[in-house]
Scaffold this motif. Structure first.
Motif, mmCIF file in Angstrom:
data_model
loop_
_atom_site.group_PDB
_atom_site.id
_atom_site.type_symbol
_atom_site.label_atom_id
_atom_site.label_comp_id
_atom_site.label_asym_id
_atom_site.label_seq_id
_atom_site.Cartn_x
_atom_site.Cartn_y
_atom_site.Cartn_z
ATOM 1 N N VAL A 1 6.428 18.498 3.903
ATOM 2 C CA VAL A 1 6.571 17.248 3.147
ATOM 3 C C VAL A 1 7.805 16.480 3.603
ATOM 4 O O VAL A 1 7.792 15.249 3.733
ATOM 5 C CB VAL A 1 6.630 17.538 1.642
ATOM 6 N N LYS A 2 8.894 17.203 3.849
ATOM 7 C CA LYS A 2 10.137 16.552 4.263
ATOM 8 C C LYS A 2 9.926 15.771 5.559
ATOM 9 O O LYS A 2 10.367 14.623 5.688
ATOM 10 C CB LYS A 2 11.229 17.588 4.447
ATOM 11 N N CYS B 1 4.453 12.684 -8.237
ATOM 12 C CA CYS B 1 3.585 13.846 -8.444
ATOM 13 C C CYS B 1 3.727 14.401 -9.861
ATOM 14 O O CYS B 1 2.762 14.885 -10.454
ATOM 15 C CB CYS B 1 3.915 14.928 -7.424
ATOM 16 N N LYS B 2 4.946 14.346 -10.404
ATOM 17 C CA LYS B 2 5.183 14.854 -11.760
ATOM 18 C C LYS B 2 4.825 13.842 -12.834
ATOM 19 O O LYS B 2 4.860 14.165 -14.016
ATOM 20 C CB LYS B 2 6.645 15.244 -11.906
ATOM 21 N N GLY B 3 4.492 12.634 -12.429
ATOM 22 C CA GLY B 3 4.137 11.605 -13.402
ATOM 23 C C GLY B 3 5.341 10.902 -14.001
ATOM 24 O O GLY B 3 5.197 10.142 -14.961
ATOM 25 N N THR B 4 6.529 11.128 -13.470
ATOM 26 C CA THR B 4 7.731 10.465 -13.958
ATOM 27 C C THR B 4 8.105 9.336 -12.998
ATOM 28 O O THR B 4 7.885 9.443 -11.795
ATOM 29 C CB THR B 4 8.909 11.458 -14.048
ATOM 30 N N PRO B 5 8.665 8.242 -13.521
ATOM 31 C CA PRO B 5 9.019 7.123 -12.645
ATOM 32 C C PRO B 5 10.147 7.487 -11.701
ATOM 33 O O PRO B 5 11.110 8.175 -12.084
ATOM 34 C CB PRO B 5 9.453 6.032 -13.634
ATOM 35 N N GLY B 6 10.042 7.030 -10.476
ATOM 36 C CA GLY B 6 11.070 7.290 -9.486
ATOM 37 C C GLY B 6 12.233 6.323 -9.630
ATOM 38 O O GLY B 6 12.200 5.390 -10.452
ATOM 39 N N PRO B 7 13.278 6.524 -8.833
ATOM 40 C CA PRO B 7 14.450 5.646 -8.916
ATOM 41 C C PRO B 7 14.119 4.169 -8.682
ATOM 42 O O PRO B 7 14.670 3.303 -9.348
ATOM 43 C CB PRO B 7 15.369 6.187 -7.822
ATOM 44 N N MET C 1 0.856 -1.199 0.000
ATOM 45 C CA MET C 1 0.000 0.000 0.000
ATOM 46 C C MET C 1 0.888 1.244 0.000
ATOM 47 O O MET C 1 1.790 1.389 0.828
ATOM 48 C CB MET C 1 -0.919 -0.005 1.226
ATOM 49 N N THR C 2 0.669 2.205 -0.933
ATOM 50 C CA THR C 2 1.471 3.420 -1.017
ATOM 51 C C THR C 2 0.968 4.473 -0.032
ATOM 52 O O THR C 2 -0.234 4.570 0.252
ATOM 53 C CB THR C 2 1.439 3.984 -2.447
ATOM 54 N N VAL C 3 1.930 5.227 0.476
ATOM 55 C CA VAL C 3 1.584 6.290 1.424
ATOM 56 C C VAL C 3 1.636 7.655 0.752
ATOM 57 O O VAL C 3 1.448 8.682 1.418
ATOM 58 C CB VAL C 3 2.547 6.262 2.628
ATOM 59 N N HIS C 4 1.889 7.681 -0.537
ATOM 60 C CA HIS C 4 1.976 8.956 -1.254
ATOM 61 C C HIS C 4 0.690 9.774 -1.173
ATOM 62 O O HIS C 4 0.748 10.998 -0.999
ATOM 63 C CB HIS C 4 2.377 8.718 -2.709
ATOM 64 N N PRO C 5 -0.502 9.179 -1.292
ATOM 65 C CA PRO C 5 -1.729 9.985 -1.144
ATOM 66 C C PRO C 5 -1.823 10.656 0.220
ATOM 67 O O PRO C 5 -2.307 11.790 0.327
ATOM 68 C CB PRO C 5 -2.848 8.953 -1.348
ATOM 69 N N GLU D 1 10.097 11.705 6.191
ATOM 70 C CA GLU D 1 11.004 11.115 7.166
ATOM 71 C C GLU D 1 10.268 10.204 8.136
ATOM 72 O O GLU D 1 10.738 9.125 8.489
ATOM 73 C CB GLU D 1 11.722 12.222 7.930
ATOM 74 N N LEU D 2 9.083 10.646 8.579
ATOM 75 C CA LEU D 2 8.312 9.839 9.520
ATOM 76 C C LEU D 2 7.820 8.535 8.875
ATOM 77 O O LEU D 2 7.792 7.488 9.525
ATOM 78 C CB LEU D 2 7.128 10.643 10.055
ATOM 79 N N LEU D 3 7.450 8.615 7.605
ATOM 80 C CA LEU D 3 6.918 7.443 6.906
ATOM 81 C C LEU D 3 8.005 6.643 6.193
ATOM 82 O O LEU D 3 7.709 5.626 5.548
ATOM 83 C CB LEU D 3 5.851 7.880 5.897
ATOM 84 N N LYS D 4 9.257 7.135 6.287
ATOM 85 C CA LYS D 4 10.396 6.462 5.662
ATOM 86 C C LYS D 4 10.190 6.299 4.165
ATOM 87 O O LYS D 4 10.296 5.204 3.597
ATOM 88 C CB LYS D 4 10.645 5.097 6.323
ATOM 89 N N VAL D 5 9.845 7.429 3.538
ATOM 90 C CA VAL D 5 9.596 7.460 2.094
ATOM 91 C C VAL D 5 10.581 8.421 1.461
ATOM 92 O O VAL D 5 10.883 9.486 2.023
ATOM 93 C CB VAL D 5 8.140 7.869 1.794
ATOM 94 N N SER D 6 11.073 8.081 0.282
ATOM 95 C CA SER D 6 11.997 8.958 -0.434
ATOM 96 C C SER D 6 11.243 10.166 -0.980
ATOM 97 O O SER D 6 10.207 10.024 -1.653
ATOM 98 C CB SER D 6 12.665 8.195 -1.580
#
Length: 220
Positions: free
Chosen positions: A17-18, A35-41, A1-5, A22-27
């Motif tokens: 956001v930073k 958000c930009k619609g481009t694939p992440g690393p 499950m993604t936490v981005h939303p 950090e709290l959710l351990k997300v890059s």
């Protein structure tokens, strides 16, 4: 499950956001890339690994599963975990071949009378001993409609199959039909010793003593 939303909702409410990342351990890079619609690393890395996984899977002719593919990629210097490979294989609809569980085709009968070993464990070929020692083997062939059982009679002297029969069951008739087939094909002029597993299919020790053309077929 993604936490981005959830992070997006925090951002809309004016939260940092930073700190949320950090709290959710997300890059943060992955979040902004999404958000930009481009694939992440991570997505890029997954795509690269998927290509290499598919290549190794194809080279193995579709037999390798996640453990073996992981070992191959490790030898190639790829830093990835086996669970990640398993996840990417499921996503790419790739899977290895599993060894089927063997079903016993010879069931020892504890109540069967022990027969003497008439061949005395001599299974060496002998060009001058044709149609004197036969042995029986039962196996099965997996088909789309289920298992097809195959009983064969092999001449020990020549290692040739001299009789066979097939059926969808493991009853005594499967073996006796193979013996009848062998006798009709070879028509031995003298008694033949037939060697099989002791206490094979129920009643086989009795039925294998039938009189065939050429003599009595003995069983063990």
């Amino acid at each position: 499950m993604t936490v981005h939303p959830f992070i997006e909702a925090e951002k809309r409410d004016g939260h940092n956001v930073k700190r949320a990342c950090e709290l959710l351990k997300v890059s943060r890079t992955a979040f902004y890339a999404r958000c930009k619609g481009t694939p992440g690393p991570r997505s890029v890395r997954d795509a690269e690994l998927t290509e290499k996984i598919a290549e190794v899977h194809q080279q193995s002719r579709g037999t390798y599963g996640a453990p073996r593919i992981h070992a191959v990629l490790q030898r190639q210097g790829e830093d990835c975990g086996r669970r990640r490979i398993a996840r990417l294989m499921r996503k790419a609809n790739l899977q290895g071949r599993h060894r089927r569980r063997r079903q016993p085709t010879t069931i020892p009968d504890q109540r069967a009378t022990a027969r003497p070993d008439l061949v005395v464990r001599d299974f060496a070929p002998d060009p001058h001993g044709l149609d004197t020692r036969w042995c029986g083997v039962i196996t099965y062939i997996p088909t789309e409609e289920g298992r097809l059982y195959l009983a064969t009679v092999i001449d020990i002297a020549s290692r040739r199959m001299v009789g066979w029969s097939t059926a969808d069951h493991l009853r005594t008739e499967l073996v006796t039909d193979a013996l009848t087939s062998a006798c009709c094909r070879r028509r031995p002029a003298r008694p033949v010793i037939f060697h099989s597993d002791r206490g094979c299919q129920g009643g086989f020790n009795w039925s294998s003593q039938h009189q065939f053309p050429g003599g009595i077929v003995g069983a063990r």
